[in-house]
Scaffold this active site. Structure first.
Site, PDB file in Angstrom:
ATOM      1  N   ASN A  39      15.157  41.476  16.079  1.00  0.00           N
ATOM      2  CA  ASN A  39      15.788  42.596  16.771  1.00  0.00           C
ATOM      3  C   ASN A  39      15.064  42.970  18.069  1.00  0.00           C
ATOM      4  O   ASN A  39      13.878  43.308  18.049  1.00  0.00           O
ATOM      5  CB  ASN A  39      15.788  43.793  15.802  1.00  0.00           C
ATOM      6  CG  ASN A  39      16.818  44.833  16.147  1.00  0.00           C
ATOM      7  OD1 ASN A  39      17.534  44.718  17.142  1.00  0.00           O
ATOM      8  ND2 ASN A  39      16.896  45.867  15.323  1.00  0.00           N
ATOM      9  N   HIS A 124      21.329  53.968   3.231  1.00  0.00           N
ATOM     10  CA  HIS A 124      20.692  55.010   4.037  1.00  0.00           C
ATOM     11  C   HIS A 124      21.570  56.253   4.162  1.00  0.00           C
ATOM     12  O   HIS A 124      22.675  56.182   4.686  1.00  0.00           O
ATOM     13  CB  HIS A 124      20.454  54.518   5.466  1.00  0.00           C
ATOM     14  CG  HIS A 124      19.556  53.333   5.561  1.00  0.00           C
ATOM     15  ND1 HIS A 124      19.241  52.744   6.753  1.00  0.00           N
ATOM     16  CD2 HIS A 124      18.896  52.621   4.617  1.00  0.00           C
ATOM     17  CE1 HIS A 124      18.426  51.718   6.540  1.00  0.00           C
ATOM     18  NE2 HIS A 124      18.205  51.625   5.243  1.00  0.00           N
ATOM     19  N   ARG A 284       8.043  44.294   1.051  1.00  0.00           N
ATOM     20  CA  ARG A 284       9.325  44.263   1.767  1.00  0.00           C
ATOM     21  C   ARG A 284       9.488  43.073   2.695  1.00  0.00           C
ATOM     22  O   ARG A 284      10.496  42.971   3.417  1.00  0.00           O
ATOM     23  CB  ARG A 284       9.499  45.578   2.547  1.00  0.00           C
ATOM     24  CG  ARG A 284       9.957  46.682   1.639  1.00  0.00           C
ATOM     25  CD  ARG A 284      10.051  48.010   2.304  1.00  0.00           C
ATOM     26  NE  ARG A 284      10.877  48.065   3.499  1.00  0.00           N
ATOM     27  CZ  ARG A 284      12.205  47.917   3.519  1.00  0.00           C
ATOM     28  NH1 ARG A 284      12.853  47.693   2.397  1.00  0.00           N
ATOM     29  NH2 ARG A 284      12.870  47.998   4.652  1.00  0.00           N
ATOM     30  N   HIS A 313      13.609  44.004   2.909  1.00  0.00           N
ATOM     31  CA  HIS A 313      14.226  44.591   4.090  1.00  0.00           C
ATOM     32  C   HIS A 313      15.675  44.105   4.193  1.00  0.00           C
ATOM     33  O   HIS A 313      15.935  42.915   4.036  1.00  0.00           O
ATOM     34  CB  HIS A 313      13.410  44.106   5.298  1.00  0.00           C
ATOM     35  CG  HIS A 313      13.731  44.757   6.590  1.00  0.00           C
ATOM     36  ND1 HIS A 313      13.355  44.188   7.786  1.00  0.00           N
ATOM     37  CD2 HIS A 313      14.364  45.907   6.906  1.00  0.00           C
ATOM     38  CE1 HIS A 313      13.730  44.969   8.777  1.00  0.00           C
ATOM     39  NE2 HIS A 313      14.341  46.019   8.279  1.00  0.00           N
ATOM     40  N   ASP A 317      20.227  44.735  11.206  1.00  0.00           N
ATOM     41  CA  ASP A 317      19.816  43.692  12.160  1.00  0.00           C
ATOM     42  C   ASP A 317      19.472  42.384  11.442  1.00  0.00           C
ATOM     43  O   ASP A 317      19.275  41.360  12.094  1.00  0.00           O
ATOM     44  CB  ASP A 317      18.631  44.155  13.031  1.00  0.00           C
ATOM     45  CG  ASP A 317      17.464  44.716  12.245  1.00  0.00           C
ATOM     46  OD1 ASP A 317      17.616  45.785  11.639  1.00  0.00           O
ATOM     47  OD2 ASP A 317      16.401  44.077  12.235  1.00  0.00           O
ATOM     48  N   TRP A 403       6.669  53.476  16.725  1.00  0.00           N
ATOM     49  CA  TRP A 403       8.069  53.808  16.447  1.00  0.00           C
ATOM     50  C   TRP A 403       8.354  53.558  14.986  1.00  0.00           C
ATOM     51  O   TRP A 403       7.779  52.682  14.356  1.00  0.00           O
ATOM     52  CB  TRP A 403       9.021  52.955  17.306  1.00  0.00           C
ATOM     53  CG  TRP A 403      10.457  53.327  17.001  1.00  0.00           C
ATOM     54  CD1 TRP A 403      11.090  54.482  17.356  1.00  0.00           C
ATOM     55  CD2 TRP A 403      11.405  52.548  16.264  1.00  0.00           C
ATOM     56  NE1 TRP A 403      12.381  54.478  16.877  1.00  0.00           N
ATOM     57  CE2 TRP A 403      12.593  53.293  16.207  1.00  0.00           C
ATOM     58  CE3 TRP A 403      11.362  51.292  15.650  1.00  0.00           C
ATOM     59  CZ2 TRP A 403      13.733  52.842  15.554  1.00  0.00           C
ATOM     60  CZ3 TRP A 403      12.487  50.836  15.002  1.00  0.00           C
ATOM     61  CH2 TRP A 403      13.678  51.619  14.951  1.00  0.00           C
TER      62      TRP A 403
HETATM   63  C1  GCO Z   1      14.382  49.756   7.399  1.00  0.00           C
HETATM   64  C2  GCO Z   1      13.762  49.500   8.714  1.00  0.00           C
HETATM   65  C3  GCO Z   1      14.719  49.315   9.836  1.00  0.00           C
HETATM   66  C4  GCO Z   1      13.978  48.781  11.062  1.00  0.00           C
HETATM   67  C5  GCO Z   1      14.825  47.830  11.813  1.00  0.00           C
HETATM   68  C6  GCO Z   1      14.078  47.229  12.978  1.00  0.00           C
HETATM   69  O1  GCO Z   1      13.661  50.295   6.575  1.00  0.00           O
HETATM   70  O2  GCO Z   1      15.518  49.383   7.195  1.00  0.00           O
HETATM   71  O3  GCO Z   1      12.725  50.385   8.997  1.00  0.00           O
HETATM   72  O4  GCO Z   1      15.441  50.465  10.098  1.00  0.00           O
HETATM   73  O5  GCO Z   1      13.576  49.821  11.889  1.00  0.00           O
HETATM   74  O6  GCO Z   1      15.277  46.864  10.923  1.00  0.00           O
HETATM   75  O7  GCO Z   1      14.770  46.173  13.539  1.00  0.00           O
HETATM   76 MG    MG Z   2      11.721  50.562   7.115  1.00  0.00          MG
END
Ligand code: GCO
Ligand code: MG
Length: 403
Positions: A39, A124, A284, A313, A317, A403
């Site tokens: 990403n 989410h 993850r 994860h 993205d 971030w």
């Molecule tokens: C999550 C992640 C995403 C990332 C993103 C970055 O827990 O799903 O933190 O929100 O920020 O995949 O490309």
């Molecule tokens: Mg995350």
């Protein structure tokens, strides 16, 4: 006679967001695909593959997955890193897809067969304030989710992760990153109230998750873990950056809130201490950014020895290809915990065809040979790449922060 790879090409497409896909074809007429999406840095992996990897694949035996993995990892001399490991992952997942098709089996059968019929997943929920976040949770419950990650805006902060950017985890099509703002003290005061409200409204059975997205220092992370203990989270994610794995000793020693880490990890070395010292509960690391099935299987096996479960994860993205392959992995992996699940933009379904499904809070992988995801290259060409960035984040005095 062994089959051989006769063609490999990189497909960059942007159906609602950018995806990079590697397609490999063999002399016997089989083909497989792997996700290579990183990403905000998509073209770096596309070039790594097209300019440096693809020429070395032609003529190789597609069945020699382990040797190809070692060839691309050890053989490149330059090891690790998200660009390299996403490129290796794309080759690896495409080759597992081909091997499973050649065997006439869904991929999970080739990995060792099903440990479970379906996979618990979480989605989410978010809102600009606690009330809006609670309404979002209610909406997810109505769709059947049994596990929900909750993020809510913090009073005084204009734009934070998981709440204010377009899809929570999305990149924007634009020429430079948007900027968020951050204040740790405000967040630490506010975050426990989100979960107090969630337990008060939805009771104690729902699995609640939260992502701190690398914002805290270790002692602050320990404070948050302690303050969330009464609300019995399923997990608290990425409380502090994990380049310094030893930082988790501080957090772990002070809280029983379960910890999840690893979406930015590329190799087993990134989580070696976290796992062997039992500093986390969920790993993850995911197929696309950590070297594909061949390498993530090594991570999962190490984790199994130490009571650490997987929680891959699965933000939007990570392309439908990664989601398809991950669900086969999840179906097999004995130490499965949960799978993150995000809906891809509608246009993605014009480009990718997949056969997994969501029912009653659980994900089900398909039964067709391979990982069950295909790409329509003609449709992909209708969605050209558009430069995109993840946000950056600043403290209120302007200091650039995680971030
Ligand atoms: C999550 C992640 C995403 C990332 C993103 C970055 O827990 O799903 O933190 O929100 O920020 O995949 O490309
Ligand atoms: Mg995350």
């Amino acid at each position: 006679m062994a089959d051989r790879i006769v063609a490999a090409r990189v497909i960059v497409t942007s159906p609602g967001r950018n995806f990079v896909t590697l397609k490999i074809e063999t002399a016997s007429g089989l083909s497989g695909i792997g996700d290579a999406t990183l990403n905000g840095r998509e073209l770096a992996v596309a070039s790594y593959l097209a300019d440096h990897v693809v020429p070395t694949l032609i003529g190789r035996d597609p069945a020699a997955i382990e040797d190809t993995w070692q060839y691309l990892y050890r053989g490149a001399y330059w090891r690790r890193g998200p660009v390299t490991m996403s490129a290796i992952a794309a080759v690896d997942v495409a080759l597992w897809d081909i091997k499973a098709k050649a065997a006439g089996m869904p991929l999970y059968q080739l990995l060792g067969g099903a440990s479970r019929e379906s996979m618990l997943c979480y989605s989410h929920a978010n809102g600009a304030d606690i009330e809006a976040a609670m309404d979002s949770v209610a909406g997810h419950l109505a769709q059947g989710y049994k596990a929900i990650r909750v993020q809510a805006g913090v009073p005084g902060l204009k734009r934070i992760y998981g709440v204010h950017s377009a899809h929570g985890d999305s990149t924007q099509h634009q020429d430079r990153p948007d900027e968020g703002d951050w204040d740790t003290a405000s967040y630490l005061r506010h975050a426990p109230r989100i979960f107090e409200a969630a337990r008060a409204r939805f009771g104690e059975e729902l699995h609640l998750l939260h992502d701190a997205h690398h914002r805290l220092l270790p002692n602050e992370a320990a404070r948050l873990g302690q303050d969330l203990e009464p609300y019995r989270l399923f997990w608290l994610e990425d409380v502090t950056p994990a380049e310094n794995q030893a930082a988790f000793r501080t957090v772990r020693a002070k809280t029983t809130t379960p910890l999840a880490v690893g979406e930015v990890f590329n190799t087993i070395w990134d989580c070696q201490a976290l796992i062997t010292e039992q500093l986390i509960d969920y790993i993850r690391a995911t197929l696309v950014h950590a070297g594909g099935i061949t390498h993530v299987r090594r991570i999962a096996d190490l984790a199994a020895l130490y009571g650490v479960r997987t929680g891959f994860h699965g933000a939007s993205d990570l392309s439908p290809v990664t989601m398809g392959a991950a669900l086969h992995f999840d179906r097999w992996v004995p130490n499965f915990g949960i799978q993150e699940y995000s809906i891809h933009p509608n246009e993605a379904a014009e480009v990718f065809q997949w056969n997994w499904s969501f029912r009653d809070g659980m994900l089900h992988c398909g039964e067709t040979p391979g990982h069950g995801v295909e790409i329509d290259e003609t449709a992909a060409a209708k969605f050209p790449y558009r430069r995109s960035y993840l946000d950056v984040n600043r403290l209120q005095d302007g200091t650039l922060w995680n971030w």
